[in-house]
Design an enzyme around this catalytic site. Structure first.
Site, PDB file in Angstrom:
ATOM      1  N   GLU C 279       0.828  -1.197   0.000  1.00 18.51           N
ATOM      2  CA  GLU C 279       0.000   0.000   0.000  1.00 18.51           C
ATOM      3  C   GLU C 279       0.868   1.255   0.000  1.00 18.51           C
ATOM      4  O   GLU C 279       0.541   2.259  -0.641  1.00 18.51           O
ATOM      5  CB  GLU C 279      -0.936  -0.009   1.205  1.00 18.51           C
ATOM      6  CG  GLU C 279      -2.230   0.751   0.971  1.00 18.51           C
ATOM      7  CD  GLU C 279      -3.368   0.184   1.787  1.00 18.51           C
ATOM      8  OE1 GLU C 279      -4.127  -0.648   1.245  1.00 18.51           O
ATOM      9  OE2 GLU C 279      -3.495   0.551   2.966  1.00 18.51           O
ATOM     10  N   GLU C 282       1.895   1.822  -3.438  1.00 17.36           N
ATOM     11  CA  GLU C 282       0.779   2.352  -4.207  1.00 17.36           C
ATOM     12  C   GLU C 282       0.581   3.838  -3.912  1.00 17.36           C
ATOM     13  O   GLU C 282       0.334   4.642  -4.816  1.00 17.36           O
ATOM     14  CB  GLU C 282      -0.475   1.556  -3.837  1.00 17.36           C
ATOM     15  CG  GLU C 282      -1.539   1.497  -4.921  1.00 17.36           C
ATOM     16  CD  GLU C 282      -2.697   0.571  -4.530  1.00 17.36           C
ATOM     17  OE1 GLU C 282      -2.541  -0.227  -3.569  1.00 17.36           O
ATOM     18  OE2 GLU C 282      -3.749   0.655  -5.168  1.00 17.36           O
ATOM     19  N   CYS C 299      -8.463  -2.799   3.400  1.00 19.82           N
ATOM     20  CA  CYS C 299      -8.349  -3.905   4.352  1.00 19.82           C
ATOM     21  C   CYS C 299      -9.694  -4.384   4.845  1.00 19.82           C
ATOM     22  O   CYS C 299      -9.844  -5.526   5.232  1.00 19.82           O
ATOM     23  CB  CYS C 299      -7.549  -3.473   5.580  1.00 19.82           C
ATOM     24  SG  CYS C 299      -6.005  -2.713   5.168  1.00 19.82           S
ATOM     25  N   SER C 319      -7.535   0.975  -3.022  1.00 25.62           N
ATOM     26  CA  SER C 319      -6.271   0.251  -3.201  1.00 25.62           C
ATOM     27  C   SER C 319      -6.512  -1.147  -3.761  1.00 25.62           C
ATOM     28  O   SER C 319      -7.473  -1.822  -3.403  1.00 25.62           O
ATOM     29  CB  SER C 319      -5.565   0.149  -1.840  1.00 25.62           C
ATOM     30  OG  SER C 319      -4.591  -0.862  -1.873  1.00 25.62           O
ATOM     31  N   LYS C 354     -15.526 -10.714   7.078  1.00 19.78           N
ATOM     32  CA  LYS C 354     -14.444 -11.535   6.539  1.00 19.78           C
ATOM     33  C   LYS C 354     -14.994 -12.852   6.000  1.00 19.78           C
ATOM     34  O   LYS C 354     -14.413 -13.441   5.090  1.00 19.78           O
ATOM     35  CB  LYS C 354     -13.395 -11.807   7.620  1.00 19.78           C
ATOM     36  CG  LYS C 354     -12.546 -10.585   7.977  1.00 19.78           C
ATOM     37  CD  LYS C 354     -11.472 -10.315   6.940  1.00 19.78           C
ATOM     38  CE  LYS C 354     -10.789  -8.976   7.201  1.00 19.78           C
ATOM     39  NZ  LYS C 354     -10.001  -8.507   6.046  1.00 19.78           N
ATOM     40  N   GLU C 357     -15.929 -11.934   2.640  1.00 19.22           N
ATOM     41  CA  GLU C 357     -14.736 -11.690   1.829  1.00 19.22           C
ATOM     42  C   GLU C 357     -14.103 -13.010   1.396  1.00 19.22           C
ATOM     43  O   GLU C 357     -13.758 -13.204   0.221  1.00 19.22           O
ATOM     44  CB  GLU C 357     -13.715 -10.857   2.609  1.00 19.22           C
ATOM     45  CG  GLU C 357     -12.468 -10.509   1.799  1.00 19.22           C
ATOM     46  CD  GLU C 357     -11.398  -9.768   2.622  1.00 19.22           C
ATOM     47  OE1 GLU C 357     -11.264 -10.055   3.822  1.00 19.22           O
ATOM     48  OE2 GLU C 357     -10.714  -8.905   2.056  1.00 19.22           O
ATOM     49  N   GLU C 362     -13.357 -13.572  -6.311  1.00 17.18           N
ATOM     50  CA  GLU C 362     -12.044 -13.013  -6.645  1.00 17.18           C
ATOM     51  C   GLU C 362     -10.916 -13.745  -5.904  1.00 17.18           C
ATOM     52  O   GLU C 362      -9.764 -13.683  -6.320  1.00 17.18           O
ATOM     53  CB  GLU C 362     -11.971 -11.522  -6.268  1.00 17.18           C
ATOM     54  CG  GLU C 362     -12.809 -10.603  -7.139  1.00 17.18           C
ATOM     55  CD  GLU C 362     -14.206 -10.400  -6.595  1.00 17.18           C
ATOM     56  OE1 GLU C 362     -14.666 -11.233  -5.794  1.00 17.18           O
ATOM     57  OE2 GLU C 362     -14.855  -9.401  -6.991  1.00 17.18           O
ATOM     58  N   CYS C 498     -11.121  -2.661  14.004  1.00 15.36           N
ATOM     59  CA  CYS C 498     -11.384  -4.087  14.186  1.00 15.36           C
ATOM     60  C   CYS C 498     -11.538  -4.506  15.646  1.00 15.36           C
ATOM     61  O   CYS C 498     -12.173  -5.515  15.933  1.00 15.36           O
ATOM     62  CB  CYS C 498     -10.267  -4.904  13.554  1.00 15.36           C
ATOM     63  SG  CYS C 498      -9.975  -4.419  11.844  1.00 15.36           S
TER      64      CYS C 498
END
Lengths: 163, 625, 567
Positions: C279, C282, C299, C319, C354, C357, C362, C498
């Site tokens: 990151e 980036e 994230c 990102s 999560k 996710e 993907e 989190c």
């Protein structure tokens, strides 16, 4: 977004009332007036227009008795069951119409989308009790027979108009 | 016609008054919801056609230039005597014709319009004879019509007629001769109390809003009259919309509000339409808008239609609804006067309250406090419904006794039954019984006996009414209309209804009354909003006055009034039964047995109490007990 | 000093600016019962449990009444007890009372208060219909019949998260909590953050349970089970597992997992270090190229889902870095290719999103997901309890090699501002301890939902925004839309980051702060503070990741995979 749905009517209504949350109820009223119910397609569209979630629009629409998520009949018959009408026997009228139209407490609209039968808690026409309304026109001092006759003539009127 | 200043307003008023004066005969066709449903629009059309046929000049609107037409036909507001509609009133004679049909119009034009004759057959009759004049009819004679003074007297759709009878004089006086404080002071000295039910001092409310620093300030008129059996506010909105607007403008000016909202029940389409017309007229005349009459005061009024939720009669639910949200009451504080509509200071009063204001400003608080009682001055409109002879809308001074209202004005109980009770204040109110007939109707007296004025619905019940069923009816209503937010109202009323349904259907159990009272106590003490707190009142007051009726249902499975269908017991009188067996064929449960030509018997265990056998018996042998 | 006070049950309580009576009464040591009050949500005032009696015998809801000097209230009178009992009885009447089989057993507020008020009978018949369970969402399980309509989830979802996936529907006794047209949660606007489940007082909303799947893998001898543990997990289990003082329990968790039969145990902070490096790269290239939009972090999967659903036009600025969990999972699966056994990878996360996710297409390679199963902190706690392990008596153990070296930068990912601070450490040319301190005091630490900082990178100032709670993100997006310029934006869906994730045990504002502090402590204690100084990184880039950086560590999200129903 459903591509088949023509949003031009809804656009007009939204613009007429203003793109703001406080217009939601009057927008829904106008949409219902046009379609005789609230088509599902308008919910995400309206949510976007006034910048709230679709669930919020659904929440408002289901709170108020007058909104219908199901298509309503051409004639919306409301039998008043306010206090005055109740004591002057409005329930037999309701029962008669239900049996005439093949409707029940759960099924309120006929399959041909001609009639929707509802009760309403006091139309404020207590002096004429018992009353019913058809598309907001008040019919006074109704009896089960009169109501039955009225529905019959409305049906004829509709078939006549269709022909 | 835009009026730019005070002078122009005064001039307009005198021009229209002159124009009205010129009309030799004024025919007021009642255009209240009741009479319209009874066919009054057809009567008006017929009259117009007949007059045209005979070339009688007639005016349907009041013109600025006094014209030749000498007959004026008007759509008036509700006369209140709905039982007798459709109604026709003639001015200047003051005659009232009742139950008019289009077929009567020919004769009316011939005799009354052309020859000026009275038609006795269309007049109201009672024991004492024929009543020519409306004001002589007992129903009207005992009333004091202040708020309703124009209802039935002028055209409800015409700002010109309202001006002609002195309309907007109070607003004019307030605007040009009084300060906001002076207006509030006058209203406070008049001790005007909110007519929506609570009876909160109106002047104090306005002052609290005026003192708030936040801007803008809003004014909201509560026209969400949802109590079953109440239609006072509807009649005002339909019959004299300008008076209400005038009251709102005065309040707006006094409290420093710039925008007013009228929230009208969806079930009142005529009221919405009349108010729309009235607002448009007021805008056209420059009585609403910017810089009204050159005074520098800006004020606008909008209409919001309700969408079918009784709870929106509660202030914070109503403002939530105007904001486009679910009509759920919110916790207070903050109060509406601090953070009401759009979280801004808000004056919220009901229709009748605003309609009281112009007279107070015009005639002064001394005059106003001369009417009614010390702590509840003025008048109150009531809707009389139920088992009463004269159903309709009345207005009496506060403090008039219940007996006067029911017997002198209402004409007593319909048919040959006796008086049993009256439910006052709708589903939030309580019942009054024979012992209360001498009770003065005012805020404090009613509160003392556990009832409330509420919005003013009076549902009269005769001695054939089952009070447990009445309680069930109101609880069913409240339960259906609960917004569902707070636990005691949502769950408590549901359980109370279930207990009541059990009692009226013969499944009542020992302890049910105590459970009802325990639930009622919790609901009234802990519910979030006023409607929730009052939801249990019908149960509490019927238990208080008619406990033995509950006990009879529970212990002996008997309905003393004989109305609870499920508690009826049918029996075949062997002396009358001829054994024709028609009832055997009709009975869906196979409860009737017997040999042909022998008296039959009815097995009460199998009987569904549907009563289908009663009408088929030609010998009246099936008896209910 | 403020000398104003009021009387609570006869004892004086000083007024210190409390918003309402309820907060004051709780400060006075009285646990006033409520279902619908959370200090960070708007006051709803519907459960009526917190009512108190004033000196005139009137009842007032403590949650909505401001305290005033001289006020006298009683919190526990005969009337109040009777009303509270009746309210509980009414709530229990239609509620499922099979507590033993309810996932919220022992953590249900309705159960707790029913026990506390001694509700021994319910006089009303149960008229509820059969269970109505929606388990369409990979993250959250709904059981409508256990709903008491307190509205906590509705306010959380709209006020804090600006998602509004659920709302009230209908009214009165027919009222429910519903998505628009009652579509399954998976087809609604839900982003899976799980904050609704965190505040739900009953079993109506809970975290989807995947513990069976992990247990099955553990008992399969053909399968090698590898887990990674996210930073925020270790600071949220202690109290639940019987530790007296809050502590960083990483060592004990590792020990517990080994006893449970997990083959290899790693720390997600290694994944975080990779994220920092990628990151940071980036960010530097974005700064160099120049862009109309800031670089948004990626994230948080709930944030990514929110952005896809509500602001697809911004996705180009998010990102391309995979989340630390997914980066690390790629490594583990790549590494696992070398072992002969089939690898089952479970990630232990503070987060419900999560789960969603991990299931995204993907992140599938050859049909298999990189993360086979996500276990939230709450589920981990249940598994440890189920194993019968006495947590307090476990000796801390270290994670496995070869991914055993962690940095402070990776650990602070678990708290709002942590990602940003780690990236600042990386991009800053000044590598002195002083620079570390400076980074900590730029304004990016703390539990505020919306923070800003200006940081010198090379020859320019980098403007940074750190938001947590999606409503704050929405507000920031509004400002960006209105023309405000930022270079770097960190978004965490859960307020506080989190540590307060939807999969964690419910945290009060105080708990959140405490969990955050524990992570900052771990950072202070760690010998390596910067991701780029982690020797493991060098090894990885030169080894496992060689030539595969883009394939294994980056992603291009495809919006059709968010499951938006109405798009």
């Amino acid at each position: 977004m459903n591509r088949e749905f023509d949003y031009s009517v809804v656009d007009g209504i939204i613009d007429g009332n203003g793109r703001k949350i406080s217009s939601v109820i009057s927008i829904l009223q106008d949409i219902q007036e046009h379609y005789r119910y609230l088509p599902r397609e308008i919910f995400p569209y309206l949510a976007d227009a006034v910048a709230v979630s679709e669930a919020r629009i659904y929440s408002v629409a289901t709170f108020y008795e007058n909104f219908s998520l199901e298509p309503k009949g051409l004639y919306v018959v409301k039998v008043c069951d306010g206090t005055a009408c109740h004591v002057r026997r409005s329930i037999p009228i309701l029962n008669r119409l239900r049996s005439d139209l093949g409707l029940s407490e759960r099924k309120v609209t006929t399959d041909d989308l001609l009639f929707t039968l509802e009760t309403v808690s006091c139309l404020g026409a207590c002096g004429l009790a018992p009353v019913l309304t058809v598309n907001d026109k008040v019919y006074p001092a109704v009896t089960p027979d009169k109501a039955s006759q009225l529905v019959k003539s409305l049906r004829e009127e509709a078939t006549h108009a269709a022909a | 016609m835009l009026l730019r200043n005070r002078e122009e307003l005064r001039k307009a008023r005198s021009v229209y008054a002159e124009s009205l004066e010129k009309q030799r005969l004024k025919i007021l066709v009642c255009a209240g919801t009741g009479c319209m449903a009874g066919g009054s629009p057809a009567i008006r059309d017929r009259l117009l056609a007949l007059l045209r046929e005979r070339n009688i000049a007639c005016a349907v609107t009041l013109e600025k230039e006094p014209h030749g037409a000498d007959v004026g036909i008007k759509q008036s507001g509700c006369h209140g005597f709905c039982e007798m509609g459709p109604l026709l009133r003639f001015e200047p004679q003051g005659w009232l014709y009742i139950r008019v049909t289009p077929d009567d119009c020919e004769e009316i034009v011939e005799k009354t319009v052309v020859n000026g004759e009275h038609i006795p057959r269309l007049a109201y009759r009672a024991d004492a004879g024929v009543f020519e004049r409306q004001d002589d009819i007992p129903f009207y004679r005992k009333q004091t019509r202040l708020v309703l003074e124009h209802c039935g007297q002028i055209d409800a759709t015409s700002i010109e007629e309202y001006l002609a009878v002195g309309g907007y004089s109070a607003f004019e006086k307030a605007l040009f001769e009084m300060s906001g404080d002076a207006i509030i002071d006058e209203v406070s000295r008049a001790a005007l109390r909110g007519r929506g039910g609570g009876g909160f001092p109106t002047g104090r409310k306005w002052m609290q809003v005026k003192r708030q620093k936040a801007t803008p300030k809003y004014l909201v008129c509560n026209g969400d009259e949802g109590d079953p059996g109440a239609f006072m506010d509807r009649s005002i909105m339909e019959g004299d919309p300008h008076r209400m607007l005038e009251g709102m403008m005065i309040a707006g000016f006094a409290a420093g509000a710039s925008e007013g909202y009228i929230y009208v029940r969806a079930e009142y389409p005529t009221a919405v339409q009349r108010l729309r017309v009235a607002i448009r007229q007021a805008c056209d005349f420059g009585l609403l808008g910017d810089n009204i009459l050159g005074s520098g005061f800006d004020f606008g009024i909008r209409i919001n239609r309700g969408a079918g939720a009784f709870v929106c009669g509660e202030g914070s639910a109503l403002t939530a609804s105007i904001e486009g949200k679910r009509g759920m009451p919110r916790v207070k504080p903050p109060r509406t006067v601090e953070q009401g509509l759009f979280a801004k200071p808000t004056v919220l009063n009901n229709v009748e309250t605003f309609a009281n204001v112009p007279q107070i400003i015009l005639r002064g608080s001394d005059w106003y406090t001369g009417i009614g009682t010390k702590n509840s001055p003025g008048t109150k409109a009531f809707a009389l419904t139920g088992n009463i002879v004269n159903t309709g809308l009345i207005e009496v001074p506060m403090g008039t006794t219940l007996g006067e209202v029911i017997f002198d004005i209402g004409g007593g109980i319909r048919g040959d039954a006796g008086f049993k009770a009256v439910q006052i204040g709708g589903p939030s109110g309580g019942c009054l019984t024979g012992e209360h007939l001498t009770l003065p109707l005012d805020f404090d007296s009613l509160k003392k006996v556990g009832a409330m004025v509420g919005s003013g619905g009076l549902v009269v019940m005769d001695d054939r009414t089952c009070m447990v069923e009445v309680a069930r009816f109101f609880m069913n209503f409240t339960q259906n209309e609960s917004c569902g937010k707070c636990v005691p109202c949502r769950e408590g009323t549901k359980r109370m209804l279930a207990v009541l349904e059990g009692i009226v259907s013969g499944n009542g159990r020992e302890g049910d009354i105590e459970l009802l009272l325990e639930l009622a106590d919790t609901v009234s003490a802990t519910a979030l909003c006023g409607l929730g707190k009052a939801a249990a009142s019908p149960v509490v007051s019927t238990v208080k006055y008619f406990r033995e009726e509950y006990e009879e249902h529970i212990r002996n499975k008997r309905c003393p009034a004989g109305t609870c269908q499920k508690l009826k017991r049918l029996r075949i009188d062997p002396a009358l039964c001829k054994g024709c067996s028609l009832c055997v064929k009709t009975c869906p449960a196979g409860a009737v047995t017997g040999e042909k030509k022998q008296p039959h018997t009815l097995n009460t265990d199998l009987c569904l109490r549907c009563g289908a056998c009663i009408p088929v018996c030609r010998f009246h042998a099936v008896v209910e007990e | 000093m403020n000398r104003e006070f009021m009387l609570i049950d006869g004892l004086p309580a000083p007024l210190q600016g409390e918003k309402n009576l309820l907060e004051l009464i709780r400060k006075a040591g009285i646990s006033l019962p409520t279902f619908c009050y959370y200090s960070e949500l708007s006051v709803y005032g519907a459960c009526r449990m917190c009512m108190v009696e004033n000196e005139w015998g009137d009842l007032e809801a403590a949650c909505s009444t401001p305290p005033k000097a001289g006020m006298k209230v009683r919190t526990n009178t005969a009337r109040l007890r009777a009303y509270r009992r009746m309210i509980l009885e009414l709530l229990l009447a239609d509620h499922c009372r099979d507590c033993t089989t309810c996932p919220k057993n022992d953590s249900c507020r309705l159960q707790e208060l029913a026990v506390r008020f001694g509700i021994e009978r319910v006089r009303f018949p149960n008229t509820a219909e059969a269970p109505d369970i929606d388990d369409s969402s990979p993250c959250i399980r709904r059981d409508k019949n256990k709903c008491i309509l307190c509205g906590d989830c509705v306010r959380m979802c709209s006020e804090i998260q600006n998602v509004g996936a659920v709302d009230f529907a209908y009214r009165g006794s027919k009222m429910t909590i519903s998505t628009a047209f009652d579509v399954p949660l998976a087809e609604s606007g839900c982003v899976g953050c799980g904050q609704c489940a965190a505040v739900c007082p009953t079993g109506a909303l809970g975290v989807k349970d995947d513990t069976r799947r992990l247990w099955e893998a553990v008992s399969d001898p053909q399968v090698k089970v590898v887990v990674q543990i996210a930073p925020a997990v270790r600071v949220a289990v202690g109290r639940e597992l019987g530790l007296a003082e809050p502590e960083n329990c990483m060592g004990r968790i590792v020990a517990a997992l080994r006893r449970m039969g997990i083959d290899e145990i790693f720390d997600t902070s290694v994944g975080a270090d990779l994220t920092v490096l990628e990151e940071a790269g980036e960010l530097l290239s974005t700064l160099k190229k120049g862009s109309d939009l800031p670089l948004f972090t990626s994230c948080c999967p709930a944030w990514v889902a929110y952005c896809e659903k509500s602001h697809p036009e911004l996705m180009r600025a998010v990102s391309t870095c995979r989340s630390p969990m997914q980066m690390f999972a790629s490594l583990i699966k790549e590494h696992g290719k070398r072992s002969g056994r089939k690898v089952f990878h479970a990630a232990i996360m503070p987060c419900t999103a999560k789960k969603f996710e991990a299931a995204r297409p993907e992140f599938r390679h050859g049909g298999a997901p990189a993360v086979d199963c996500v276990i939230t902190t709450q589920e981990l706690i249940r598994m440890i309890r189920e194993s019968g392990l006495v947590f307090a008596e476990l000796e801390p153990e270290a994670v496995d090699m070869p991914f055993g070296t962690v940095t402070g930068a990776g650990l602070i990912f678990g708290v709002t501002g942590g990602v940003t601070e780690a990236v600042i450490r990386c991009v800053s040319a000044d590598k002195t301890p002083g620079a570390l301190r400076a980074a900590a005091y730029t304004g990016i630490r703390g539990m505020s939902g919306s923070k800003e900082a200006l940081v010198r990178v090379g020859d320019r100032d980098v403007k940074i925004a750190v938001v947590s709670g999606l409503a704050h993100a929405e507000e920031l997006i509004g400002r960006i839309g209105a023309g405000e310029k930022y270079d770097f934006v960190e978004v965490m869906a859960c307020p506080g980051g989190c540590v307060n994730g939807g999969g964690q045990p419910l945290a009060s504002a105080f708990d959140r702060e405490e969990r955050g502090d524990l992570l900052y402590n771990a950072d202070r204690m760690s010998s390596i503070k910067r991701s780029e100084e982690n020797p493991l990184m060098m090894t990885l880039y030169n080894g496992l990741l060689k030539g595969k950086v883009h394939d294994l560590l980056h992603v291009h999200y495809r919006t059709e995979n968010t499951g938006v129903s109405h798009a």
